[in-house]
Design an enzyme around this catalytic site. Sequence first.
Site, PDB file in Angstrom:
ATOM      1  N   ARG A  72       4.730  14.114   0.758  1.00 31.34           N
ATOM      2  CA  ARG A  72       5.522  14.524  -0.403  1.00 31.34           C
ATOM      3  C   ARG A  72       6.490  15.570   0.157  1.00 31.34           C
ATOM      4  O   ARG A  72       6.078  16.671   0.511  1.00 31.34           O
ATOM      5  CB  ARG A  72       4.620  15.120  -1.484  1.00 31.34           C
ATOM      6  CG  ARG A  72       3.486  14.156  -1.922  1.00 31.34           C
ATOM      7  CD  ARG A  72       2.728  14.730  -3.114  1.00 31.34           C
ATOM      8  NE  ARG A  72       1.364  14.222  -3.219  1.00 31.34           N
ATOM      9  CZ  ARG A  72       1.009  13.081  -3.799  1.00 31.34           C
ATOM     10  NH1 ARG A  72       1.911  12.305  -4.320  1.00 31.34           N
ATOM     11  NH2 ARG A  72      -0.264  12.726  -3.867  1.00 31.34           N
ATOM     12  N   SER A  73       7.774  15.205   0.274  1.00 34.49           N
ATOM     13  CA  SER A  73       8.726  16.042   1.014  1.00 34.49           C
ATOM     14  C   SER A  73       9.452  17.045   0.124  1.00 34.49           C
ATOM     15  O   SER A  73      10.106  16.674  -0.855  1.00 34.49           O
ATOM     16  CB  SER A  73       9.749  15.140   1.705  1.00 34.49           C
ATOM     17  OG  SER A  73      10.802  15.899   2.225  1.00 34.49           O
ATOM     18  N   ILE A 149      -2.351   3.980  -6.487  1.00 31.03           N
ATOM     19  CA  ILE A 149      -3.608   3.460  -7.037  1.00 31.03           C
ATOM     20  C   ILE A 149      -3.634   3.589  -8.568  1.00 31.03           C
ATOM     21  O   ILE A 149      -4.486   3.004  -9.219  1.00 31.03           O
ATOM     22  CB  ILE A 149      -4.846   4.204  -6.461  1.00 31.03           C
ATOM     23  CG1 ILE A 149      -4.866   5.681  -6.859  1.00 31.03           C
ATOM     24  CG2 ILE A 149      -4.924   4.029  -4.965  1.00 31.03           C
ATOM     25  CD1 ILE A 149      -6.211   6.347  -6.632  1.00 31.03           C
ATOM     26  N   ASP A 150      -2.692   4.374  -9.134  1.00 29.87           N
ATOM     27  CA  ASP A 150      -2.809   4.743 -10.544  1.00 29.87           C
ATOM     28  C   ASP A 150      -2.472   3.615 -11.531  1.00 29.87           C
ATOM     29  O   ASP A 150      -2.823   3.695 -12.695  1.00 29.87           O
ATOM     30  CB  ASP A 150      -1.908   5.950 -10.844  1.00 29.87           C
ATOM     31  CG  ASP A 150      -2.245   7.156  -9.975  1.00 29.87           C
ATOM     32  OD1 ASP A 150      -3.377   7.199  -9.446  1.00 29.87           O
ATOM     33  OD2 ASP A 150      -1.391   8.046  -9.824  1.00 29.87           O
TER      34      ASP A 150
END
Length: 360
Positions: A72-73, A149-150
């Site tokens: 997460r950048s 995956i959500d």
Amino acid sequence: NKRFAVLTSGGDSCGMNPAIRAFVRASLLRGAKVFAIREGYNGLVTGSIVELDWQSVGGIISRGGTIIGTARSAEFRTREGRKIAVFNLLKNKIDNLLVIGGDGSLTGANILRCEWNSLVKELVDDGKLDQSCLASHPTLNIAGLAGSIDNDMCGTDFTIGADTATKRILEAVDAILSTAVSHQRSFIIEVMGRNCGWLALVSGVSTGADYILVPEIPPEEGWEQSMKENLEKGRLSGRRCSLVIVAEGAIDRQGKPITSNYVKKVLEDAGHDARITILGHVQRGGVPTFLDRYIATRMGMDAAEYFFECKEGSEPVFIGIRGLSTITRLPLMQCVVETQSVGELIKQHKFMEAVKVRGI
Ligand code: F6P
């Protein structure tokens, strides 16, 4: 030669590798050069870009996670970071980018595309890029796949990784139930999903849970009583254990989180011998299921196809699947905006609309 790149961003999910493999090989077969951006958007900022060949994606169809890394950048969120990203893409003459990630990652891709022209101009003015770049790379073509995956993305029935995560949950719950039955215990299983209840709902249905808590339908006031009654009914009918599945994002009607600890306390106060298991990152690991390999492969192939077909200036596209057979292409931002509208609908107590948009 066309030049394509792929990156995976946000939380990893099982099926990202099969998607990369299919995209790379379908692109190579038609003569494109393909590059991997490593460690998500960070790789665009640091210039960690490597060319992939047929063999570099060999043997990954059965591997979980993502071989090209993810992150997460924070830097990519700044305009300065995105300017460096454009420079690094054009240094490699890349103007087709496949992003595999969640709605936040796909929004990032859209921002990059919107700013593309002005950032290229700035880089030309700064003397970092040749003037010819403006004409030779007028736009950045974007394709997005939902890797999460959500299963929280509108525009697809399945996100890549959701099926494997449910498999992990089912395996864990089945294992827990054998000990729960022995002790006549009540288990609270907390599953991932961020603010989406899909994992909790489908795994609750598939394991015979007595009660399921999801964010999209916060339970009515006094739900604690109905939960206890549900569990009681199970026990009276001869069940030797009880099972409550809590989505990690579960909330009440006031928007306050419903925690597993709170559920445990309610059950203990009612005389249950209760335990909590938080499944955590086990849900993201392991090897991808048939479904995740299959949908990821088809989506990855379609992304390559899209880049060969798309016209200059085409709107970013989101590639999803309807049912198990129909690959769809929809405007990326329409899918992102719809996905993000669910939270607002819940805040406004429009629960059924939220469920409809979410598709659960
Ligand atoms: O979005 C995928 C997801 O696994 C969520 O279900 C979970 O809330 C989150 O990522 C966990 O993130 P991290 O791996 O950064 O702890």
